[in-house]
Design a protein around this motif. Structure first.
Motif, mmCIF file in Angstrom:
data_model
loop_
_atom_site.group_PDB
_atom_site.id
_atom_site.type_symbol
_atom_site.label_atom_id
_atom_site.label_comp_id
_atom_site.label_asym_id
_atom_site.label_seq_id
_atom_site.Cartn_x
_atom_site.Cartn_y
_atom_site.Cartn_z
ATOM 1 N N ASP A 201 15.721 57.225 45.310
ATOM 2 C CA ASP A 201 16.449 56.284 44.463
ATOM 3 C C ASP A 201 15.855 54.900 44.699
ATOM 4 O OD1 ASP A 201 18.620 57.548 42.944
ATOM 5 O OD2 ASP A 201 19.376 58.147 44.901
ATOM 6 N N GLY B 16 28.153 60.750 42.369
ATOM 7 C CA GLY B 16 27.374 61.786 41.689
ATOM 8 C C GLY B 16 26.418 61.195 40.675
ATOM 9 N N SER C 236 22.153 66.939 39.208
ATOM 10 C CA SER C 236 20.717 66.624 39.206
ATOM 11 C C SER C 236 19.952 67.758 38.542
ATOM 12 C CB SER C 236 20.197 66.481 40.632
ATOM 13 O OG SER C 236 20.763 65.365 41.216
ATOM 14 N N ASP D 1 33.376 53.477 44.323
ATOM 15 C CA ASP D 1 32.093 54.131 44.052
ATOM 16 C C ASP D 1 31.450 54.443 45.397
ATOM 17 O OD1 ASP D 1 29.670 54.920 42.986
ATOM 18 O OD2 ASP D 1 29.004 52.895 42.452
ATOM 19 N N HIS D 2 30.812 55.571 45.532
ATOM 20 C CA HIS D 2 30.003 55.811 46.733
ATOM 21 C C HIS D 2 28.799 56.661 46.368
ATOM 22 C CE1 HIS D 2 32.806 59.138 46.625
ATOM 23 N NE2 HIS D 2 32.537 59.617 47.816
ATOM 24 N N ARG E 223 16.330 56.684 39.709
ATOM 25 C CA ARG E 223 15.524 57.588 40.525
ATOM 26 C C ARG E 223 14.066 57.121 40.487
ATOM 27 N NH1 ARG E 223 17.703 61.675 43.798
ATOM 28 N NH2 ARG E 223 15.704 62.730 43.577
ATOM 29 N N GLN F 55 23.871 62.234 48.257
ATOM 30 C CA GLN F 55 22.992 63.240 47.664
ATOM 31 C C GLN F 55 23.283 64.598 48.299
ATOM 32 O OE1 GLN F 55 19.239 61.506 49.158
ATOM 33 N NE2 GLN F 55 18.940 60.663 47.103
ATOM 34 N N THR F 56 22.896 65.647 47.598
ATOM 35 C CA THR F 56 23.022 66.992 48.171
ATOM 36 C C THR F 56 22.411 67.008 49.575
ATOM 37 O OG1 THR F 56 22.809 67.892 45.959
ATOM 38 C CG2 THR F 56 22.394 69.414 47.773
HETATM 39 P P1 AMP Z 1 22.907 65.293 43.769
HETATM 40 O O1 AMP Z 1 22.028 65.627 44.894
HETATM 41 O O2 AMP Z 1 22.845 66.252 42.641
HETATM 42 O O3 AMP Z 1 24.305 65.018 44.238
HETATM 43 O O4 AMP Z 1 22.388 63.932 43.124
HETATM 44 C C1 AMP Z 1 22.120 62.831 43.922
HETATM 45 C C2 AMP Z 1 21.636 61.717 43.063
HETATM 46 O O5 AMP Z 1 22.667 61.303 42.149
HETATM 47 C C3 AMP Z 1 21.300 60.472 43.836
HETATM 48 O O6 AMP Z 1 20.021 60.517 44.403
HETATM 49 C C4 AMP Z 1 21.437 59.401 42.780
HETATM 50 O O7 AMP Z 1 20.312 59.348 41.960
HETATM 51 C C5 AMP Z 1 22.623 59.891 41.975
HETATM 52 N N1 AMP Z 1 23.866 59.308 42.494
HETATM 53 C C6 AMP Z 1 24.819 59.917 43.209
HETATM 54 N N2 AMP Z 1 25.835 59.075 43.458
HETATM 55 C C7 AMP Z 1 25.515 57.889 42.914
HETATM 56 C C8 AMP Z 1 26.150 56.601 42.853
HETATM 57 N N3 AMP Z 1 27.338 56.402 43.380
HETATM 58 N N4 AMP Z 1 25.491 55.612 42.217
HETATM 59 C C9 AMP Z 1 24.270 55.816 41.653
HETATM 60 N N5 AMP Z 1 23.637 56.997 41.669
HETATM 61 C C10 AMP Z 1 24.245 58.032 42.299
#
Ligand code: AMP
Ligand code: COA
Length: 634
Positions: A480, A367, A506, A388-389, A495, A392-393
């Motif tokens: 990203d 996230g 986000s 960690d993984h 980002r 994105q939505t």
């Molecule tokens: P959302 O769509 O709200 O879940 O946000 C997605 C964004 O959260 C991604 O494009 C990244 O910028 C950030 N994100 C999600 N997971 C990670 C992670 N494990 N490491 C770094 N950034 C992450």
């Protein structure tokens, strides 16, 4: 020993049709697909065209048929109401079938939209699955959004029915939802025919006769509805995510590809088998809640936990360990911010020692970027792999992970490990060409994306193409930036657009700027994300006032903070703003948000050659210091 990860990855790249068709056979199809990958209308790739399915059947009826009817499907654990309730697969299916009957009797049919604006109560999951059962398209809106945001989503999705509840509970605060819902419907141009409201005892909602109906009354008279077969390519849901403007993007998810990819991911990524207990401490309003509270675990035949509470304060920083121990959780998934909150309240992990966590095998975090300090603390406290993984939505499941069901790679702090099978992830430099290993650039995924990812945006193919596919032809732009090292470890750094990540959510600073600039005394403004110890980032606002603004600066700041809360919602966490004489800009008039952000975070910054007057940066630095940033103590 063969490395299952490399084998799966290679096969997914060389023969994706064979790879995904193999896992599609684990699901129930009314009619098998004609084509696994349909590339007849590039760049709109579709998966499993010709196939006919029902996602609800696959999450519930399928398992009942296979002998899991008496197994717990969903455990609702709500420390805020002091209640725990377990639903077996049969009980959940029966309730879902009844609510599907309620929707159908209120005129909802295949393809109609239903908005779900609810707190974390079982009825929210039931409503989602009931939509899936009759082929209706649900759109869950997170409860922390304000009426205006809900109205925007109502106008885009045009729901026939809205399902809501009288209130949510935020630790000890009762948040009435119904006035927000009524306000949103008043604001929206598109009006739902019917609202179905769960009346919670803590706050009863005023009902509008003829439009609002009580959930329990409706269920009491409903006839159960059977699953309606839908095309694999039909939409299952729309989930809105922040765009760089105030208009959110309606991410569409289909039925067939989604079902196949999520079921596969439960084993490949999370190492979960049917019968295991899996817990995502997130909210149904986010992609994590859709994929890994409801659909993924239930497609796999696991027990899923629906948690109505917070990592701290409900009642204490031991609640995660209590739930893991009590419900025998094998793997949990949450955002790093939740662990930062626990670490802040219980740095020595005293609560952890009180519980039997012997069944807990893996912690998954995503996230937002997992900072190495939180990773180390979690590893030391729990003594299990902390994974960690990155996703994105839009993608609906992990792009990069340490795939625990395939092969466990050594964890490298700062990296979510390697591209998940199905993902041809690459890094592109400023010149539009792939960069060398270790060099930073835009993280992009070569088309076609694997199943379960967004096929388009709701009724907006154009925006889908312009947002994701245009900049790097042949690739999906993740927005990203990062790098892939020579061992294939991926590092996601930041980002490339101005979306900020606040406590794993986000958010669009652009949308907040739209609100600020509506204030009658504000001439111009900027909102940017600055580092925060708990939430990762929080938004910070800067206001330049119109000449002759009569109110005090403090009053204007208080007003704009309240307006963001009223118009976007408390989830925006917009609590800090300052009035400045002027904003730093390039000669062409572009506000230097990135430079302000670097100054705030006390990072090195270059005075851009194109800046109009560099003295402005010193003024901004002083303001930031006054707010507790730019090297002064926060
Ligand atoms: P959302 O769509 O709200 O879940 O946000 C997605 C964004 O959260 C991604 O494009 C990244 O910028 C950030 N994100 C999600 N997971 C990670 C992670 N494990 N490491 C770094 N950034 C992450
Ligand atoms: N309905 C109404 N209001 C809500 C809400 C909901 N469903 N969810 C959050 N809010 C409100 C909160 O009450 C808070 O309001 P406040 O300004 O009056 O305090 C505001 O929105 C911000 O909420 P939140 O982001 O949850 O921050 P917090 O300070 O209350 O808690 C954490 C911080 C870290 C404990 C919290 O963010 C958390 O539990 N995160 C878990 C991770 C997570 O769920 N990530 C999602 C993606 S995986």
């Amino acid at each position: 020993m063969p490395n299952l990860y490399y084998e799966a990855f290679k096969q997914s790249m060389e023969d994706p049709d064979f790879f995904w068709a193999t896992y599609a056979k684990d699901c129930h199809w009314y009619k098998k697909w004609d084509k696994v990958l349909d590339d007849s209308n590039k760049p709109f790739y579709r998966w499993f065209t010709g196939g006919v399915v029902n996602t609800c059947y696959n999450t519930l009826d399928f398992h009942i048929k296979n002998g899991r009817g008496e197994q717990a499907a969903l455990i609702y654990d709500s420390p805020v109401t002091n209640s725990i309730k377990t639903y077996t697969y049969t009980e959940l299916r029966d309730l879902v079938a009844k609510f599907a009957g309620v929707l159908a009797s209120n005129g909802v049919t295949k393809g109609d939209r239903v908005i779900i604006y609810m707190p974390m109560i079982p009825e929210a999951a039931v409503a989602m699955l009931a939509c899936a059962r009759i082929g209706a398209i649900h759109s869950v809106v997170f409860g922390g959004f304000a009426a205006k945001e809900l109205a925007t989503r109502i106008d885009d999705a045009k729901p026939k029915v809205i399902v809501s509840a009288s209130c949510g509970i935020e630790i000890e605060k009762i948040i009435p939802y119904k006035p927000l819902l009524d306000g949103a419907i008043d604001m929206a141009n598109s009006k739902p025919d019917v609202c179905i409201i769960v009346q919670r005892p803590m706050a009863k909602a005023e009902m509008i006769p003829g439009r609002d109906f009580d959930w329990n009354d409706e269920i009491a008279k409903a006839a159960p509805h059977d699953c309606v077969p839908v095309a694999a390519t039909d939409p299952l849901y729309i989930l809105y995510t922040s765009g760089t403007t105030g208009i959110p993007k309606g991410v569409v998810r289909d039925n067939g590809g989604h079902m196949v990819a999520l079921k596969w991911s439960m084993k490949a990524v999370y190492n979960m088998d049917a019968g295991d207990v899996y817990w995502s401490a997130s909210d149904l309003g986010w992609a994590v809640g859709h994929s890994y509270i409801v659909y993924g675990p239930l497609l796999k035949g696991c027990t899923t936990i629906l948690f109505e509470g917070k990592p701290v304060g409900t009642p204490d920083a031991g609640v995660f360990w209590r739930i893991i121990s009590q419900h025998k959780v094998k793997a949990m998934f949450t955002a790093p911010t939740a662990f930062r909150a626990i670490k802040r309240d219980d740095p020595e992990g005293e609560f952890i020692k009180k519980y039997d966590l012997s069944r807990f095998k893996t912690l998954f975090l995503a996230g937002e970027r997992l900072d190495p300090a939180t990773l180390k603390w979690s590893e030391n406290m729990l003594n299990i792999p902390v994974i960690d993984h990155w996703w994105q939505t839009e993608t609906g499941w992990a792009i990069v992970a340490n795939c625990m069901g395939l092969h466990y790679f050594p964890v490298k702090p700062g990296s979510p490990t390697k591209a998940v099978p199905g993902w041809d992830l690459q890094v592109i430099g400023n010149d539009g060409k792939p960069v060398k290993a270790g060099e930073t650039g835009a993280l992009v995924a070569k088309l076609p994306l694997p199943p379960g990812t967004l096929p388009t945006l709701w009724q907006n193919n154009e925006r889908f193409v312009s947002s994701y596919l245009q900049e790097f032809p042949g690739y999906y732009k993740t927005a990203d930036a990062g790098f892939i090292n020579s061992d294939g470890y991926v590092f996601v750094m930041s980002r490339t657009d101005d979306i900020i990540n606040v406590a794993g959510h986000s958010l669009s600073p652009g949308a907040m700027e739209e609100v600020l600039s509506d204030h009658p005394d504000v001439a111009e403004c900027a909102v940017l994300g600055v580092e925060d110890n708990l939430k990762g980032h929080i938004p910070l606002g800067f206001l330049v006032l119109k000449a002759g603004a009569a109110k005090s600066h403090d009053k204007i700041v208080t007003e704009v903070i309240q307006t963001v809360r009223d118009r976007i919602g408390p989830v925006a966490a917009f609590k800090k703003a300052a009035v400045v004489a002027r904003l730093p800009k390039t000669r062409s008039g572009k506000i230097l948000r990135g430079t302000i952000q670097k100054i705030a975070d006390n990072k090195e910054y270059k005075v851009p050659a194109t800046i109009d007057d560099s003295a402005i940066l010193d003024e901004i630095k002083e303001t930031l210091k006054g707010m507790g940033y730019a090297g002064s103590k926060k």
